[in-house]
Motif scaffolding. Structure first.
Motif, PDB file in Angstrom:
ATOM      1  N   GLN A 114      64.367  31.091  24.092  1.00 25.47           N
ATOM      2  CA  GLN A 114      65.636  31.625  24.579  1.00 25.47           C
ATOM      3  C   GLN A 114      65.826  33.070  24.111  1.00 25.47           C
ATOM      4  OE1 GLN A 114      67.718  29.896  26.633  1.00 25.47           O
ATOM      5  NE2 GLN A 114      66.280  28.207  26.630  1.00 25.47           N
ATOM      6  N   GLN A 279      73.774  32.296  29.087  1.00 21.86           N
ATOM      7  CA  GLN A 279      74.555  31.184  29.625  1.00 21.86           C
ATOM      8  C   GLN A 279      75.966  31.607  30.006  1.00 21.86           C
ATOM      9  OE1 GLN A 279      73.421  27.832  29.630  1.00 21.86           O
ATOM     10  NE2 GLN A 279      71.418  28.294  28.807  1.00 21.86           N
ATOM     11  N   LYS A 382      73.983  27.967  35.502  1.00 19.93           N
ATOM     12  CA  LYS A 382      73.973  27.563  34.098  1.00 19.93           C
ATOM     13  C   LYS A 382      74.947  26.437  33.791  1.00 19.93           C
ATOM     14  CE  LYS A 382      70.976  30.550  32.955  1.00 19.93           C
ATOM     15  NZ  LYS A 382      69.616  30.044  32.752  1.00 19.93           N
ATOM     16  N   GLN A 384      76.269  22.914  33.247  1.00 19.48           N
ATOM     17  CA  GLN A 384      75.666  21.615  32.974  1.00 19.48           C
ATOM     18  C   GLN A 384      76.510  20.468  33.503  1.00 19.48           C
ATOM     19  OE1 GLN A 384      72.718  21.021  31.382  1.00 19.48           O
ATOM     20  NE2 GLN A 384      72.266  23.173  31.132  1.00 19.48           N
ATOM     21  N   SER A 385      77.809  20.576  33.379  1.00 22.51           N
ATOM     22  CA  SER A 385      78.682  19.550  33.940  1.00 22.51           C
ATOM     23  C   SER A 385      80.057  20.157  34.172  1.00 22.51           C
ATOM     24  CB  SER A 385      78.778  18.337  33.011  1.00 22.51           C
ATOM     25  OG  SER A 385      79.381  18.688  31.795  1.00 22.51           O
ATOM     26  N   VAL A 386      80.809  19.530  35.039  1.00 19.08           N
ATOM     27  CA  VAL A 386      82.157  20.006  35.362  1.00 19.08           C
ATOM     28  C   VAL A 386      83.127  18.876  35.074  1.00 19.08           C
ATOM     29  CG1 VAL A 386      83.517  21.186  37.110  1.00 19.08           C
ATOM     30  CG2 VAL A 386      81.048  21.160  37.296  1.00 19.08           C
ATOM     31  N   THR A 406      78.530  24.673  29.541  1.00 18.13           N
ATOM     32  CA  THR A 406      77.239  25.356  29.675  1.00 18.13           C
ATOM     33  C   THR A 406      76.288  24.924  28.570  1.00 18.13           C
ATOM     34  OG1 THR A 406      77.723  27.227  28.255  1.00 18.13           O
ATOM     35  CG2 THR A 406      78.477  27.366  30.520  1.00 18.13           C
ATOM     36  N   GLY A 407      75.048  25.316  28.708  1.00 12.13           N
ATOM     37  CA  GLY A 407      74.012  24.877  27.789  1.00 12.13           C
ATOM     38  C   GLY A 407      74.110  25.445  26.391  1.00 12.13           C
ATOM     39  N   ARG A 434      74.671  22.948  41.375  1.00 10.87           N
ATOM     40  CA  ARG A 434      73.441  22.245  41.705  1.00 10.87           C
ATOM     41  C   ARG A 434      72.546  23.141  42.558  1.00 10.87           C
ATOM     42  NH1 ARG A 434      72.300  19.381  45.598  1.00 10.87           N
ATOM     43  NH2 ARG A 434      74.380  19.358  46.482  1.00 10.87           N
ATOM     44  N   ARG A 437      70.861  26.850  41.268  1.00  7.30           N
ATOM     45  CA  ARG A 437      69.625  26.898  40.507  1.00  7.30           C
ATOM     46  C   ARG A 437      68.475  27.464  41.339  1.00  7.30           C
ATOM     47  NH1 ARG A 437      68.493  26.518  35.127  1.00  7.30           N
ATOM     48  NH2 ARG A 437      66.257  26.350  35.023  1.00  7.30           N
TER      49      ARG A 437
ATOM     50  N   VAL B 104      78.471  15.203  36.697  1.00  6.14           N
ATOM     51  CA  VAL B 104      77.206  15.638  36.096  1.00  6.14           C
ATOM     52  C   VAL B 104      76.122  15.623  37.168  1.00  6.14           C
ATOM     53  CG1 VAL B 104      75.603  15.292  34.213  1.00  6.14           C
ATOM     54  CG2 VAL B 104      77.930  14.493  33.979  1.00  6.14           C
ATOM     55  N   PRO B 105      75.577  16.791  37.525  1.00 11.99           N
ATOM     56  CA  PRO B 105      74.452  16.798  38.468  1.00 11.99           C
ATOM     57  C   PRO B 105      73.249  16.103  37.819  1.00 11.99           C
ATOM     58  CG  PRO B 105      75.412  18.995  38.238  1.00 11.99           C
ATOM     59  CD  PRO B 105      76.008  18.148  37.169  1.00 11.99           C
ATOM     60  N   ARG B 108      70.675  17.943  35.603  1.00 14.80           N
ATOM     61  CA  ARG B 108      71.013  18.479  34.282  1.00 14.80           C
ATOM     62  C   ARG B 108      70.917  17.452  33.171  1.00 14.80           C
ATOM     63  NH1 ARG B 108      73.249  23.377  35.931  1.00 14.80           N
ATOM     64  NH2 ARG B 108      71.744  23.841  37.535  1.00 14.80           N
ATOM     65  N   THR B 132      73.687  15.957  28.469  1.00 16.52           N
ATOM     66  CA  THR B 132      73.126  17.164  29.069  1.00 16.52           C
ATOM     67  C   THR B 132      72.909  18.155  27.935  1.00 16.52           C
ATOM     68  OG1 THR B 132      75.205  18.295  29.415  1.00 16.52           O
ATOM     69  CG2 THR B 132      74.523  16.783  31.123  1.00 16.52           C
ATOM     70  N   ALA B 133      72.479  19.369  28.266  1.00 14.05           N
ATOM     71  CA  ALA B 133      72.265  20.365  27.225  1.00 14.05           C
ATOM     72  C   ALA B 133      73.586  20.814  26.618  1.00 14.05           C
ATOM     73  CB  ALA B 133      71.515  21.552  27.797  1.00 14.05           C
ATOM     74  N   ALA B 165      66.187  20.319  36.246  1.00 13.24           N
ATOM     75  CA  ALA B 165      66.438  21.737  36.022  1.00 13.24           C
ATOM     76  C   ALA B 165      66.987  21.851  34.619  1.00 13.24           C
ATOM     77  CB  ALA B 165      67.444  22.262  37.028  1.00 13.24           C
ATOM     78  N   GLY B 166      66.338  22.647  33.814  1.00 19.75           N
ATOM     79  CA  GLY B 166      66.693  22.659  32.391  1.00 19.75           C
ATOM     80  C   GLY B 166      67.947  23.433  32.083  1.00 19.75           C
ATOM     81  N   LEU B 167      67.797  24.399  31.190  1.00 15.80           N
ATOM     82  CA  LEU B 167      68.965  25.123  30.720  1.00 15.80           C
ATOM     83  C   LEU B 167      69.452  26.124  31.753  1.00 15.80           C
ATOM     84  CD1 LEU B 167      68.020  25.808  27.065  1.00 15.80           C
ATOM     85  CD2 LEU B 167      69.851  24.414  27.925  1.00 15.80           C
TER      86      LEU B 167
END
Lengths: 447, 167
Positions: A114, A279, A382, A384-386, A406-407, A434, A437, B104-105, B108, B132-133, B165-167
């Motif tokens: 990173q 991120q 970036k 990760q979830s909503v 975010t990650g 989604r 990406r 959550v997709p 991820r 997830t991350a 798909a990662g970070l």
């Protein structure tokens, strides 16, 4: 050059020649030389009376014997830890093997990098050595290479970046350091002035000057006063002088390897963030900076401890840097942000005006704060979830909050949106994150 | 837009098929509530009745009232939990007063966990947790039938691999 599809094949290829393992710089054993001294001082401070009695009983002979035992033992320990620490760069990994009694082997995958930091504390600068640290999610302090020769650290960084970028292993050595183009540099005058105009600096200073006298007046106990004054002055120093020293000569550069951030007056830090690792970006605008049009830009990279991108810069310069950091992103202007509906004032009086949201093709941008404005930008790729949350009082006024995770373990929240709008936003944002990406660059950015 | 392969159970796109939790979780929670508060009521009643007189023993009605209220609250909370597997993401919705909906997709997901404590196991329940991350992602589905939990885990892992798909 390799293609993304053959990653596994490269990883599984049996290594023909034995790995060229290397050792750290021979000065490394000395870096813990202060540790026994610190232990003795800590023990002495912990129990002063006892120490004094012990000291009077000490004779020259015991002192000499102690020295004769401790010094070689410490030297031997330092030497052995250095001797048993190896590292090697393979096609896909950086391997660190360390430990005298408890062996520890860390394999750090290069495409997961990173950020790479090369830091030089003051003493290391004098000695001409540097620390190299790979930021991967989950690495800790044990995974840094301390110390390497200055030139060796730079060469290793270039090699690691070249391999992580996807250059063929045979040529990775020769690629060398990618040329950097300077994007911005903070003049020391601006930095000093920005610190003077920061409320936290003054708050810490005032607290340090007011609280100890008050305590003295109230308790007349020297120890209480000292116990509060020392941390308070420490905090005041850290938020003013400390920040000046760390953020001195802040330079942001751009290279094919990604973003380069160099800073520091005494301790120099050189950080490289490869493309596509950022991120979130936050543009912070404290109240007192507003007249000068200055902003501070913070960024989050997963696994990295640094969070500042630009300590202080005029808004246009800062936004130009943000555009380089998040390609294809334009910072939405204030007018593009939509405020929460008027009825949100029942949930958050006055401050509801500070909130705003804008969703563009590339980013989710959320503004918070009335006096100290913060605009947080998250690229859709970036997310990760909503999440959507709504408390009972918010339900009464038909508003809801939308959180975007975010990650880098940071959550950006758009507060107090209209409930209907929030529900639509939740679905649409999941969809965007989604598909967002697809346009992103691969982990190996040179492939 | 990358849509899911044909084997999706849910209708792809807009209309999620919501699935509630099986009644086993509600039964377990209510039983635990009644047992603990019942014991408390009996203990309190006996103690106060013997030490302070029978009038004071009326205080033992308090835990019983609490149990009655909890009975209703647990029911409402249980009804509020539901999840939906869409073509590309998992939806979890929960909460009565404090509502929360998580998306959550699949791409991820880093890790899918199936956990089951001793009490849950006794009642034949298991929960599925998604990681997830981002640590803030709090996607847990409690009180599932173990077979359903395992089916969900396998499906989520499979979908996660396909869309990784990662970070």
């Amino acid at each position: 050059m390799t293609t993304p599809g053959v990653d596994d094949a490269v990883a599984e290829k049996p290594e023909k020649e034995p790995l060229a393992e290397r050792r750290l710089h021979p000065i490394t054993p000395l870096r813990r030389a202060w540790a026994p001294v610190a232990v003795v001082i800590g023990w002495a401070l912990h129990d002063p009376d006892q120490t004094q009695r012990q000291l009077t009983r000490l004779t020259t002979t015991t002192l000499l014997i102690a020295l004769a035992v401790i010094v070689p033992a410490a030297a031997l320990y330092g030497f052995l830890t250095w001797w048993f620490t190896h590292f090697a760069v393979t096609d896909t990994e950086l391997r660190i093997r360390t430990g005298l009694l408890f062996r520890r082997t860390a394999h750090i995958r290069l495409e997961r990098i990173q950020a790479i930091d090369v830091t030089q504390p003051l003493l290391a600068r004098v000695a001409g050595v540097a620390k190299l640290r790979l930021d991967v999610v989950g690495t800790d302090k044990k995974d840094e290479l301390a110390f390497l020769g200055e030139r060796e650290a730079r060469a290793l960084r270039a090699e690691l970046l070249a391999r992580a970028a996807g250059f063929a292993p045979e040529t990775a050595h020769e690629v060398g350091e990618a040329p950097a183009r300077e994007l911005m540099r903070t003049p020391p005058r601006d930095l000093a002035l920005s610190l003077v105009l920061t409320g936290a600096t003054w708050g810490a200073l005032v607290a340090a000057l007011v609280v100890p006298p008050l305590l003295w007046w109230a308790t007349h106990s020297l120890w209480t006063v000292l116990a509060t004054a020392v941390p308070l002055f420490g905090a005041a120093g850290a938020s003013s002088v400390g920040r000046f020293v760390t953020e001195y000569d802040w330079t942001v550069g751009e290279s094919p390897d990604g973003l380069r951030i160099d800073h520091g007056l005494l301790d120099r830090t050189h950080e490289t963030v490869p493309p596509g690792r950022v991120q979130t970006v936050r543009i912070v605008e404290p109240l007192l900076w507003r007249r000068r049009g200055w902003v501070r830009v913070e960024l989050d990279v997963a696994g990295s401890s640094n969070s500042v991108l630009v300590p202080v810069a005029p808004r246009e310069v800062a936004e130009a840097v943000v555009v380089r950091v998040l390609p294809g992103v334009t910072v939405p202007p204030l007018s593009a942000l939509s405020r929460p509906p008027r009825r949100a004032r029942r949930c958050l009086p006055l401050w509801w005006r500070g909130h705003g949201l804008a969703v563009t093709d590339a980013v989710f941008a959320s503004r918070t704060g009335l006096l100290r404005r913060t605009l947080a930008l998250v690229p859709h790729a970036k997310v990760q979830s909503v999440r959507l949350t709504q408390g009972p009082w918010e339900r009464l006024w038909r508003v809801a909050d939308v959180h975007v995770d975010t990650g880098a373990n940071k959550t950006v929240t758009a507060r107090l949106r209209d409930a209907q709008e929030a529900a639509e936003l939740l679905g649409a944002q999941a969809e965007r994150s989604r598909t967002g990406r697809k346009g992103a660059r691969p982990d190996r950015w040179m492939v | 837009m990358e849509t899911g392969s044909g084997q999706d159970t849910g209708v792809a796109g807009d209309e999620p098929v919501w699935i509630g939790l099986p009644p086993g979780l509600l039964r377990m929670r209510r039983l635990l509530l009644v047992v603990w508060l019942g014991l408390l009521a009996v203990g309190l009643g006996l103690l106060l009745g013997l030490l302070c007189g029978p009038v004071w023993a009326a205080f033992a009605l308090l835990p019983l009232a609490l149990a009655g209220w909890g009975w209703v609250v647990l029911g409402r909370n249980w009804r509020s939990w539901r999840y939906a597997e869409r073509a590309d993401d998992l939806l979890i919705s929960r909460g009565v007063l404090w509502r929360e909906e998580t998306v959550v997709p699949y791409g991820r997901m880093q890790l899918v966990e199936v956990t089951s404590g001793p009490v849950e196991r006794h009642f034949g329940l298991a929960s599925v947790q998604l990681h997830t991350a981002a640590a803030a992602t709090d996607a847990t589905i409690p009180g599932l039938d173990p077979a359903e939990a395992e089916r969900l885990r396998d499906r989520l892992t499979e979908l996660g691999e396909a869309r990784s798909a990662g970070l």
